[in-house]
Design a protein around this motif. Structure first.
Motif, PDB file in Angstrom:
ATOM      1  N   PRO A 143       0.816  -1.221   0.000  1.00 45.45           N
ATOM      2  CA  PRO A 143       0.000   0.000   0.000  1.00 45.45           C
ATOM      3  C   PRO A 143       0.847   1.266   0.000  1.00 45.45           C
ATOM      4  CG  PRO A 143      -0.810  -1.556   1.630  1.00 45.45           C
ATOM      5  CD  PRO A 143       0.469  -2.123   1.100  1.00 45.45           C
ATOM      6  N   GLU A 156       3.775   1.637  -1.312  1.00 43.44           N
ATOM      7  CA  GLU A 156       4.276   1.798  -2.681  1.00 43.44           C
ATOM      8  C   GLU A 156       3.200   2.430  -3.562  1.00 43.44           C
ATOM      9  OE1 GLU A 156       4.795  -1.775  -4.989  1.00 43.44           O
ATOM     10  OE2 GLU A 156       6.716  -1.061  -5.748  1.00 43.44           O
ATOM     11  N   ALA A 157       1.967   1.955  -3.398  1.00 47.60           N
ATOM     12  CA  ALA A 157       0.880   2.482  -4.227  1.00 47.60           C
ATOM     13  C   ALA A 157       0.652   3.972  -3.958  1.00 47.60           C
ATOM     14  CB  ALA A 157      -0.406   1.694  -3.956  1.00 47.60           C
ATOM     15  N   LEU A 158       0.703   4.356  -2.681  1.00 46.50           N
ATOM     16  CA  LEU A 158       0.466   5.758  -2.355  1.00 46.50           C
ATOM     17  C   LEU A 158       1.650   6.623  -2.794  1.00 46.50           C
ATOM     18  CD1 LEU A 158      -1.344   5.611   1.090  1.00 46.50           C
ATOM     19  CD2 LEU A 158      -2.220   5.234  -1.200  1.00 46.50           C
ATOM     20  N   THR A 159       2.853   6.055  -2.728  1.00 46.37           N
ATOM     21  CA  THR A 159       4.023   6.770  -3.260  1.00 46.37           C
ATOM     22  C   THR A 159       3.820   7.036  -4.746  1.00 46.37           C
ATOM     23  OG1 THR A 159       5.387   5.521  -1.719  1.00 46.37           O
ATOM     24  CG2 THR A 159       6.544   6.727  -3.436  1.00 46.37           C
ATOM     25  N   ALA A 201       1.141   7.416  -6.220  1.00 51.72           N
ATOM     26  CA  ALA A 201       0.089   8.413  -6.431  1.00 51.72           C
ATOM     27  C   ALA A 201       0.584   9.826  -6.121  1.00 51.72           C
ATOM     28  CB  ALA A 201      -1.131   8.080  -5.562  1.00 51.72           C
ATOM     29  N   ALA A 221       1.946  10.817  -3.097  1.00 58.22           N
ATOM     30  CA  ALA A 221       1.706  11.224  -1.713  1.00 58.22           C
ATOM     31  C   ALA A 221       3.004  11.706  -1.071  1.00 58.22           C
ATOM     32  CB  ALA A 221       1.139  10.059  -0.911  1.00 58.22           C
ATOM     33  N   SER A 222       2.880  12.726  -0.222  1.00 56.52           N
ATOM     34  CA  SER A 222       4.040  13.237   0.506  1.00 56.52           C
ATOM     35  C   SER A 222       4.335  12.298   1.677  1.00 56.52           C
ATOM     36  CB  SER A 222       3.767  14.639   1.030  1.00 56.52           C
ATOM     37  OG  SER A 222       2.679  14.605   1.925  1.00 56.52           O
ATOM     38  N   PRO A 279       4.443  12.728   5.050  1.00 56.36           N
ATOM     39  CA  PRO A 279       3.444  12.644   6.123  1.00 56.36           C
ATOM     40  C   PRO A 279       2.151  11.971   5.668  1.00 56.36           C
ATOM     41  CG  PRO A 279       3.927  14.950   5.561  1.00 56.36           C
ATOM     42  CD  PRO A 279       4.898  14.117   4.823  1.00 56.36           C
ATOM     43  N   ALA A 280       1.776  12.182   4.417  1.00 58.05           N
ATOM     44  CA  ALA A 280       0.559  11.531   3.910  1.00 58.05           C
ATOM     45  C   ALA A 280       0.750  10.017   3.859  1.00 58.05           C
ATOM     46  CB  ALA A 280       0.205  12.071   2.527  1.00 58.05           C
ATOM     47  N   LEU A 340       0.309   8.715   7.286  1.00 56.65           N
ATOM     48  CA  LEU A 340      -1.080   8.837   7.712  1.00 56.65           C
ATOM     49  C   LEU A 340      -1.984   7.789   7.059  1.00 56.65           C
ATOM     50  CD1 LEU A 340      -2.380  10.872   9.609  1.00 56.65           C
ATOM     51  CD2 LEU A 340      -3.012  12.231   7.618  1.00 56.65           C
ATOM     52  N   LYS A 341      -1.799   7.574   5.753  1.00 58.99           N
ATOM     53  CA  LYS A 341      -2.729   6.699   5.037  1.00 58.99           C
ATOM     54  C   LYS A 341      -2.099   5.367   4.635  1.00 58.99           C
ATOM     55  CE  LYS A 341      -6.153   9.262   5.389  1.00 58.99           C
ATOM     56  NZ  LYS A 341      -7.367   8.849   6.095  1.00 58.99           N
ATOM     57  N   GLY A 342      -0.770   5.299   4.580  1.00 58.91           N
ATOM     58  CA  GLY A 342      -0.116   4.043   4.211  1.00 58.91           C
ATOM     59  C   GLY A 342       0.225   3.200   5.422  1.00 58.91           C
ATOM     60  N   PRO A 362      -3.031   3.134   9.133  1.00 56.27           N
ATOM     61  CA  PRO A 362      -4.119   2.158   9.175  1.00 56.27           C
ATOM     62  C   PRO A 362      -3.617   0.733   9.449  1.00 56.27           C
ATOM     63  CG  PRO A 362      -4.357   3.572   7.259  1.00 56.27           C
ATOM     64  CD  PRO A 362      -3.012   3.863   7.850  1.00 56.27           C
ATOM     65  N   GLN A 388      -2.356   0.746  13.336  1.00 52.11           N
ATOM     66  CA  GLN A 388      -3.355   1.172  14.320  1.00 52.11           C
ATOM     67  C   GLN A 388      -3.766   0.098  15.341  1.00 52.11           C
ATOM     68  OE1 GLN A 388      -6.957   2.434  12.506  1.00 52.11           O
ATOM     69  NE2 GLN A 388      -7.457   3.869  14.121  1.00 52.11           N
ATOM     70  N   ARG A 416       6.916  14.307  -6.841  1.00 54.51           N
ATOM     71  CA  ARG A 416       5.553  13.939  -6.425  1.00 54.51           C
ATOM     72  C   ARG A 416       4.521  14.456  -7.420  1.00 54.51           C
ATOM     73  NH1 ARG A 416       7.484  15.380  -1.300  1.00 54.51           N
ATOM     74  NH2 ARG A 416       6.237  17.273  -1.217  1.00 54.51           N
ATOM     75  N   PHE A 422      -1.405  -2.488  -9.545  1.00 52.63           N
ATOM     76  CA  PHE A 422      -0.413  -3.453  -9.073  1.00 52.63           C
ATOM     77  C   PHE A 422      -0.930  -4.891  -9.125  1.00 52.63           C
ATOM     78  CE2 PHE A 422       0.425   0.599  -7.158  1.00 52.63           C
ATOM     79  CZ  PHE A 422       1.804   0.721  -7.192  1.00 52.63           C
ATOM     80  N   ASN A 437      -2.416  -3.801  -3.788  1.00 58.86           N
ATOM     81  CA  ASN A 437      -1.821  -2.778  -2.917  1.00 58.86           C
ATOM     82  C   ASN A 437      -2.833  -1.771  -2.383  1.00 58.86           C
ATOM     83  OD1 ASN A 437       0.558  -4.033  -3.322  1.00 58.86           O
ATOM     84  ND2 ASN A 437       1.594  -2.346  -4.341  1.00 58.86           N
ATOM     85  N   LEU A 438      -3.996  -2.279  -2.009  1.00 59.82           N
ATOM     86  CA  LEU A 438      -4.967  -1.400  -1.348  1.00 59.82           C
ATOM     87  C   LEU A 438      -4.593  -1.286   0.128  1.00 59.82           C
ATOM     88  CD1 LEU A 438      -8.289  -2.824  -2.822  1.00 59.82           C
ATOM     89  CD2 LEU A 438      -6.829  -1.028  -3.746  1.00 59.82           C
ATOM     90  N   LEU A 474      -4.034  11.773  -3.014  1.00 61.56           N
ATOM     91  CA  LEU A 474      -3.082  12.229  -1.996  1.00 61.56           C
ATOM     92  C   LEU A 474      -2.046  13.203  -2.545  1.00 61.56           C
ATOM     93  CD1 LEU A 474      -2.364   9.129   0.267  1.00 61.56           C
ATOM     94  CD2 LEU A 474      -3.836  11.078   0.675  1.00 61.56           C
ATOM     95  N   GLY A 475      -1.755  13.090  -3.845  1.00 59.25           N
ATOM     96  CA  GLY A 475      -0.792  14.008  -4.440  1.00 59.25           C
ATOM     97  C   GLY A 475      -1.354  15.405  -4.673  1.00 59.25           C
ATOM     98  N   LEU A 491      -2.483  18.238   3.229  1.00 61.95           N
ATOM     99  CA  LEU A 491      -2.371  17.242   4.295  1.00 61.95           C
ATOM    100  C   LEU A 491      -3.469  17.380   5.352  1.00 61.95           C
ATOM    101  CD1 LEU A 491      -0.521  14.889   5.262  1.00 61.95           C
ATOM    102  CD2 LEU A 491       0.601  16.555   6.723  1.00 61.95           C
ATOM    103  N   ARG A 526      -8.743   3.672  -8.254  1.00 62.83           N
ATOM    104  CA  ARG A 526      -7.831   4.549  -7.508  1.00 62.83           C
ATOM    105  C   ARG A 526      -6.827   5.205  -8.454  1.00 62.83           C
ATOM    106  NH1 ARG A 526      -4.047   1.875  -3.050  1.00 62.83           N
ATOM    107  NH2 ARG A 526      -3.306   0.786  -4.897  1.00 62.83           N
ATOM    108  N   GLN A 535      -6.500   9.671  -9.978  1.00 67.67           N
ATOM    109  CA  GLN A 535      -5.401  10.633 -10.107  1.00 67.67           C
ATOM    110  C   GLN A 535      -5.562  11.535 -11.321  1.00 67.67           C
ATOM    111  OE1 GLN A 535      -2.393   7.185  -8.785  1.00 67.67           O
ATOM    112  NE2 GLN A 535      -1.318   8.939  -9.650  1.00 67.67           N
TER     113      GLN A 535
END
Lengths: 271, 276
Positions: free
Chosen positions: A176, A178-181, A183, A185-186, A188-189, A192-194, A197, A200, B99, B109, B113-114, B129-130, B134, B182, B186
Motif C-alpha cells: 500500500p 508503494e501504491a500511495l508513493t 500516487a 503522496a508526501s 506525512p501523507a 497517515l494513510k499508508g 491504518p 493502528q 511527487r 499493481f 496494494n490497497l 493524496l498528491g 495534508l 484509484r 489521479q
C-alpha cells in the motif's frame, strides 16, 4: 518439469536433528541445569528462616484479619485515584515520546542505520532501568510526589512502547505504501494513510497493555516517595498497622483485576 | 477508438527513435537499471509511447519488466538514462517536483496494494493524496468534487454498493477494480499496470483487462501493461513490446508477433507451439 522418482529401496529415513544438532541440544540442557544449581547455592537460603516460614505467614495473616475497611474512604481511596492518574498520565506521556523514537528505529521509515541504532539505544536505555530506579532519580530532581512518579512511569514505558511500535511499523506491508508513493503522496501523507491504518490495531493494543502494566507499577512507586498508594502502604507497614495493610493490598488487587478486565474487553473490540 | 485513429497512432510509434514527438506521452532514452554494479537488469532501453492506446510489455519473469515499469515513476531509481514525460525528464526531479510528476502517472499493481483497513471509498480517495493538502487528508475532509468523482468511478467499476465496505472484505477481482479506480482518480496522463491479472483467475483476468482498456479509452489515457500472458496481451494491446534478458527483442503490432519471436522471448517451450 520432469517427474523424478528417487525414493531409496529401504524406504525413507528421516530424523528431526542431525547428530551435531542433538549434541548441541544436550549441551544446552546441561548448561540450564548447571545454571539452576549455581543460582540456588548463590541465594544462600538460611534454613532456620525457612523452617518457620509457614508460622510467620500464618501470624501475619491473623494480624491482617479483619481488614480495616474504615481506612479506605479516608486515605486509601484518594491514593488509589492518584495511582491511576500516575499510570494514565505516565502512559500518555510515554506514547508522545515513544512514537517519534519508534519511527526513528523503524528501518522502513528511516533508512539510515545510524539513526535506527541511536533510537534503539534510547529504547534499550529506557527499558534497562527499573521504574523504581527511575522514580528514585526523579524524586531527587522534582522532589517527592506524583509528578516524579508520572515521569518515572513515562520514562520506563518509552522503551516498551517504542520497541513494540517500531516492530509493528516494520511489519507493515510495503505494498500500500508503494501504491500511495506512486500516487504522489508526501511523506506525512504516507505515514497517515499508508502506515497508520496498518499499525493502528497494534498501536492501541500496545498502549492499553502498557497502561495495564503501569497501573501495577505505579502502585509500588510510593515506596520510594513517588506518590500514589505505595506511599500509604509504606506508612502502614512502618507502623505495623497490618489491618490497614490488608485493606490497601485488597484495593490494589481489585484495581489491577479491573484494569485487566477492562483492557481485555477493549482489545477484543479493537481487532 | 476507430481504425483510422489506430493507424495514425501506430505510425506515430514508428517515428525514428531519439526524436521526442508531440504525440508521445512518454519516451524512454537509454534507460538502464543495475541493482548490482555491472549486472544490469534492464539495459539501454529506448521506447516511445503514443498518447493513446494500450501497449503490452511481455516477457518471462525476472526479465526486468517490473523494473522497467517502476523506473518510469521512479519507484525504482534508474541507474542511467532518461524518462521523458511530456518533455520533462523525471530522472532529474526531486521532492515536490517528483511527487507532482508521480500523481500524473496512475499505477495498478499485481497484489492490488490497497490499504486493507480503509474503506473502499477512502482507498479511491487515496488516489488524490498528491493533490489534496495534508490537513484535509488528516481530517478526512476531501474536496467535494473528489468525493463525487470517487463515487462516479465506483459506479463505473460496478462496486457502487461497496463504498463503505472495508477493502479487505473484497474478492481479488473486486480489489483490482478498486485498484484501477484509484489509479484513474489521479486523473493521470498515463496509466501503468504491473501484472494486473497475475493474481486473478482467467475469467476475472479478462474482465479486468476489458475494464482497464475501456476506462482508459473513455478518458484518453494511454496504458502500459506488464503482462506475461501472451494471449491476453494479443487480445487487448494495440502494440506489443517483447523483452528478454533486459532488452527489447520485439516491438510492433500483435499480428506481427510470431512463434520465432516468442521463442526468442520465452525460450523453447517443451510442449512446442504457443497458445494465443
Amino acid at each position: 518439469m520432469s517427474v523424478t522418482t528417487n525414493s531409496p529401496p529401504s524406504g525413507p529415513n528421516w530424523q528431526r536433528f542431525t547428530p551435531a544438532q542433538r549434541l548441541a541440544r544436550y549441551a544446552v540442557y546441561l548448561v540450564a541445569v548447571m545454571a539452576l544449581v549455581w543460582s540456588v547455592r548463590n541465594v544462600s537460603i538460611i534454613p532456620e528462616f525457612l523452617y518457620d516460614a509457614h508460622n510467620q505467614m500464618a501470624d501475619l495473616l491473623t494480624r491482617m484479619w479483619p481488614p480495616d475497611l474504615s481506612y479506605y474512604p479516608t486515605t486509601v481511596h484518594g491514593a488509589l485515584i492518584e495511582t491511576l492518574h500516575i499510570a494514565t498520565l505516565g502512559t500518555i506521556l510515554s506514547i508522545v515520546m515513544a512514537v517519534p523514537i519508534g519511527l526513528m528505529a523503524a528501518r522502513n521509515i528511516v533508512p539510515f542505520r545510524v539513526v535506527n541504532e541511536f533510537a534503539k539505544l534510547i529504547l534499550v536505555a529506557s527499558r534497562s532501568v527499573n521504574s523504581l530506579v527511575w522514580a528514585l532519580l526523579f524524586v531527587a530532581i522534582f522532589g517527592p510526589g506524583a509528578l516524579a512518579g508520572t515521569i518515572a512511569i513515562a520514562f520506563r514505558s518509552i522503551g516498551f512502547v517504542g520497541k513494540l511500535f517500531a516492530e509493528a511499523v516494520e511489519e507493515a506491508s510495503p505494498g500500500p505504501v508503494e501504491a500511495l508513493t506512486a500516487a504522489g503522496a508526501s511523506w506525512p501523507a504516507l505515514l497517515l494513510k499508508g502506515y497508520w491504518p496498518q499499525v493502528q490495531p497494534a498501536f492501541w493494543s500496545i498502549a492499553l497493555f502498557r497502561w495495564d502494566i503501569n497501573v501495577r507499577e505505579s502502585a509500588v512507586l510510593g515506596l520510594v516517595g513517588a506518590g500514589g498508594i505505595g506511599l500509604v502502604l509504606d506508612t502502614a507497614m512502618n507502623f505495623f498497622q497490618w489491618t490497614r495493610v490488608a485493606t490497601i493490598l485488597l484495593a490494589i488487587f481489585t484495581v489491577v483485576v479491573l484494569a485487566e478486565i477492562l483492557v481485555t474487553q477493549i482489545r477484543k473490540r479493537l481487532i | 477508438m476507430s481504425v483510422a485513429e489506430d493507424q495514425t497512432s501506430r505510425s506515430a510509434e514508428r517515428a525514428p527513435a531519439g526524436k521526442v514527438t508531440r504525440d508521445n506521452v512518454l519516451s524512454l532514452r537509454g534507460l538502464t537499471k543495475a541493482y548490482e554494479r555491472g549486472k544490469p537488469v534492464i539495459s539501454d532501453i529506448s521506447l516511445d509511447f503514443p498518447a493513446r492506446g494500450v501497449v503490452a510489455i511481455i516477457g518471462p519473469s525476472g526479465t526486468g519488466k517490473s523494473t522497467l515499469i517502476r523506473c518510469i515513476n521512479r519507484l525504482v531509481e534508474p541507474t542511467s538514462g532518461q524518462v521523458l514525460l511530456g518533455g520533462t525528464d523525471l530522472t532529474k526531479l526531486r521532492g515536490a517536483g517528483l511527487r507532482a510528476a508521480r500523481r500524473e502517472i496512475g499505477m495498478v499493481f499485481q497484489e492490488y496494494n490497497l490499504v486493507e483497513r480503509l474503506s473502499v471509498i477512502e482507498n479511491l480517495l487515496c488516489g488524490r493524496l498528491g493533490y489534496v493538502p495534508l490537513w484535509r487528508v488528516w481530517m478526512r475532509r476531501y474536496p467535494d468534487e473528489d468525493i463525487a468523482h470517487a463515487f462516479a468511478l465506483l459506479e463505473r467499476v460496478g462496486l457502487a454498493d461497496f463504498a463503505t465496505r472495508r477493502a479487505d472484505a473484497l474478492s481479488g477481482g473486486q480489489r483490482q477494480r478498486v485498484g484501477i479506480a484509484r489509479a484513474v482518480m489521479q486523473s493521470p496522463r498515463l496509466l501503468l499496470a504491473d501484472e494486473p491479472t497475475s493474481s486473478l483467475d482467467p475469467r476475472t483476468s479478462v474482465e479486468i483487462m476489458e475494464l482497464m482498456r475501456d476506462m482508459a479509452a473513455e478518458r484518453d489515457i494511454p496504458v502500459i501493461i506488464n503482462i506475461h500472458d501472451v494471449a491476453l496481451a494479443r487480445r487487448f494491446a494495440s502494440r506489443i513490446v517483447g523483452m528478454s534478458g533486459g532488452s527489447v527483442v520485439y516491438d510492433g503490432p500483435p499480428e506481427g508477433l510470431n512463434d520465432d519471436h516468442l521463442t526468442q522471448i520465452y525460450g523453447r517451450s517443451e510442449t512446442g507451439g504457443w497458445i494465443g
